[in-house]
Scaffold this motif. Structure first.
Motif, mmCIF file in Angstrom:
data_model
loop_
_atom_site.group_PDB
_atom_site.id
_atom_site.type_symbol
_atom_site.label_atom_id
_atom_site.label_comp_id
_atom_site.label_asym_id
_atom_site.label_seq_id
_atom_site.Cartn_x
_atom_site.Cartn_y
_atom_site.Cartn_z
ATOM 1 N N LEU A 101 11.030 -2.358 -3.829
ATOM 2 C CA LEU A 101 11.438 -3.238 -2.540
ATOM 3 C C LEU A 101 10.417 -3.442 -1.532
ATOM 4 N N ALA A 102 9.303 -2.564 -1.615
ATOM 5 C CA ALA A 102 8.193 -2.348 -0.600
ATOM 6 C C ALA A 102 7.765 -3.693 -0.166
ATOM 7 N N GLY A 103 7.261 -4.587 -1.205
ATOM 8 C CA GLY A 103 6.850 -5.717 -0.771
ATOM 9 C C GLY A 103 7.539 -6.791 -0.092
ATOM 10 N N SER A 104 8.859 -6.523 0.023
ATOM 11 C CA SER A 104 9.751 -7.544 0.555
ATOM 12 C C SER A 104 10.346 -7.252 2.143
ATOM 13 N N ALA A 105 9.717 -5.801 2.312
ATOM 14 C CA ALA A 105 10.099 -5.089 3.615
ATOM 15 C C ALA A 105 9.420 -5.780 4.972
ATOM 16 N N ALA A 106 10.116 -6.041 5.854
ATOM 17 C CA ALA A 106 9.409 -6.157 7.189
ATOM 18 C C ALA A 106 8.823 -5.045 7.901
ATOM 19 N N ARG A 107 9.379 -3.791 7.780
ATOM 20 C CA ARG A 107 9.119 -2.607 8.089
ATOM 21 C C ARG A 107 9.391 -1.506 6.966
ATOM 22 N N ILE A 108 8.375 -0.373 6.877
ATOM 23 C CA ILE A 108 8.594 0.560 6.076
ATOM 24 C C ILE A 108 8.720 1.986 6.871
ATOM 25 N N ALA A 109 9.564 2.460 7.296
ATOM 26 C CA ALA A 109 9.846 3.923 8.002
ATOM 27 C C ALA A 109 9.727 5.103 7.169
ATOM 28 N N VAL A 110 8.849 6.052 7.263
ATOM 29 C CA VAL A 110 8.355 6.997 6.197
ATOM 30 C C VAL A 110 8.698 8.438 6.787
ATOM 31 N N SER A 111 8.778 9.414 6.217
ATOM 32 C CA SER A 111 9.171 10.851 6.712
ATOM 33 C C SER A 111 7.959 11.387 7.151
ATOM 34 N N SER A 112 6.602 11.101 6.630
ATOM 35 C CA SER A 112 5.515 12.011 6.948
ATOM 36 C C SER A 112 4.205 11.375 7.055
ATOM 37 N N GLU A 113 3.308 11.491 7.931
ATOM 38 C CA GLU A 113 2.078 11.035 7.910
ATOM 39 C C GLU A 113 1.390 10.897 6.567
ATOM 40 N N SER A 114 1.584 12.072 5.679
ATOM 41 C CA SER A 114 0.806 11.992 4.261
ATOM 42 C C SER A 114 1.382 11.141 2.975
ATOM 43 N N THR A 115 2.517 10.362 3.549
ATOM 44 C CA THR A 115 3.063 9.255 2.721
ATOM 45 C C THR A 115 2.190 7.948 2.992
ATOM 46 N N LEU A 116 1.558 7.786 4.169
ATOM 47 C CA LEU A 116 1.049 6.737 4.471
ATOM 48 C C LEU A 116 -0.192 6.278 3.330
ATOM 49 N N PRO A 117 -1.188 7.380 3.187
ATOM 50 C CA PRO A 117 -2.005 6.955 1.985
ATOM 51 C C PRO A 117 -1.711 6.704 0.639
ATOM 52 N N LEU A 118 -0.441 6.944 0.189
ATOM 53 C CA LEU A 118 0.113 6.823 -0.881
ATOM 54 C C LEU A 118 1.026 5.508 -1.365
ATOM 55 N N LEU A 119 1.010 4.612 0.023
ATOM 56 C CA LEU A 119 1.812 3.545 -0.167
ATOM 57 C C LEU A 119 0.460 2.505 -0.492
ATOM 58 N N PRO A 120 0.958 1.418 -1.266
ATOM 59 C CA PRO A 120 0.091 0.417 -1.681
ATOM 60 C C PRO A 120 -0.343 -0.313 -0.547
ATOM 61 N N GLU A 121 -2.057 -0.579 -0.572
ATOM 62 C CA GLU A 121 -2.415 -1.036 0.709
ATOM 63 C C GLU A 121 -2.017 -2.158 1.413
ATOM 64 N N SER A 122 -1.220 -2.997 0.336
ATOM 65 C CA SER A 122 -0.725 -4.075 0.982
ATOM 66 C C SER A 122 0.226 -4.142 1.792
#
Length: 338
Positions: A101-122
């Protein structure tokens, strides 16, 4: 959500159920083509139609999806209806549903800073770290109230207190390893052991053989209810599973923890959660087979060294986000007004 029913009300909040389906993952791709998976996947299109109808009728300003297979129909319906979609990921790594669903999301709230580099760059520009919401009452506990509520007056308050929990139903793995080490553990600490209703008899039998002085430091209970905030306040070390909610509460409180992840958790998420905190010195992760020796090796240094406990508590607190609920609300409102 397994079947569609008309809108109803639960505790004053209207809700509508829709059909959905679960993918039972397996290392062998051929085994994923099981009759149960095929049957469940066939339910997803029906669920999307039902969710699309619900979204059209309710006309929300924003849709919040918190992951898991139950979120897929509503998330797809939001995209079809061009309603802003906010995803909230509770674990360190995005689960399968949120990845889709990430490609359709307006915002993605994550639990940890370490999650950010694991996300697709787009999708990284849409991401924001909020943490996981924690029940406010968890943050207001008092140790003395736990002593009174549970009758822990025989505890030796000069010793640290260990809170052992496997969740509401208990955890056989944790109960077995802790039960086998009770004499060793109780020589060094008081123990509050929430074991689950099905495990009380076996652990009571183990405790019956303890010397009186050690037995006085052991409180066995099938579950911990409204006194949980006070038990957590009393605890110097927690031994538990490593689900997202548990991590959120323990880091918000700054509690040293020894995690025994649930091996069968979807996507091995509990192991990733536990490793994430261990890497920063905020917990100890016991992965794989856990016997008495490994438990002693993890818990012993924390019980014997107050400075080590405090260092781990500080590291845990650095990961905590007690204001996560407010942060998530801000993200939702910002998406709704875009």
């Amino acid at each position: 959500m397994t079947r569609h029913t008309p809108a109803r009300s639960l505790e004053g909040v209207p809700f509508t159920t829709v059909a959905t389906g679960k993918i039972r993952r397996h290392a062998n791709p051929l085994k994923m083509l099981s009759p149960a998976n095929v049957r469940d996947m066939a339910r997803v299109p029906l669920g999307v139609v039902q969710a699309r109808k619900a979204v059209a009728g309710f006309r929300p300003d924003v849709v919040l999806a918190t992951g898991g297979y139950v979120a897929v129909p509503a998330g797809l319906a939001a995209r079809m209806a061009r309603v802003p979609l906010v995803l909230h990921e509770q674990t360190v790594r995005l689960g399968l549903a949120n990845r889709k669903l990430a490609g359709s999301a307006a915002r993605i709230a994550v639990s940890s800073e370490s999650t950010l580099p694991l996300l697709p760059e787009s999708v990284r520009p849409a991401a924001v770290v909020t943490g996981n919401p924690v029940r406010p009452e968890v943050l207001t506990g008092h140790p003395d109230k736990a002593v009174t509520a549970l009758g822990l007056h025989a505890f030796d308050r000069r010793l640290p207190t260990v809170y052992v929990t496997g969740g509401a139903q208990g955890a056989q793995q944790i109960n077995d390893v802790v039960g086998g080490e009770l004499p060793w553990l109780l020589e060094r600490a008081n123990v509050v052991h929430q074991c689950g209703p099905a495990h009380v008899a076996a652990l009571s039998a183990r405790a019956a053989g303890l010397p009186a002085a050690l037995a006085a430091r052991y409180h066995l209970t099938p579950f911990v209810g409204p006194e949980l905030p006070d038990v957590l306040a009393l605890a110097d070390v927690v031994v538990s599973r490593s689900g997202a909610g548990t991590l959120a509460e323990l880091t918000a409180l700054g509690k040293p923890a020894v995690f025994v992840p649930l091996a069968s958790a979807a996507g091995n998420e509990q192991a990733h959660n536990a490793r994430h905190l261990e890497e920063s010195g905020a917990a100890v992760a016991l992965l794989g087979d856990v016997g008495g020796g490994r438990l002693r090796g993890a818990v012993g240094p924390l019980l014997d060294d107050p400075a080590r406990r405090e260092a781990m508590a500080a590291a845990a607190r650095a990961h905590g986000r007690p204001d996560a609920a407010e942060g998530l609300v801000d993200v939702i409102l910002s998406a709704a007004t875009r």
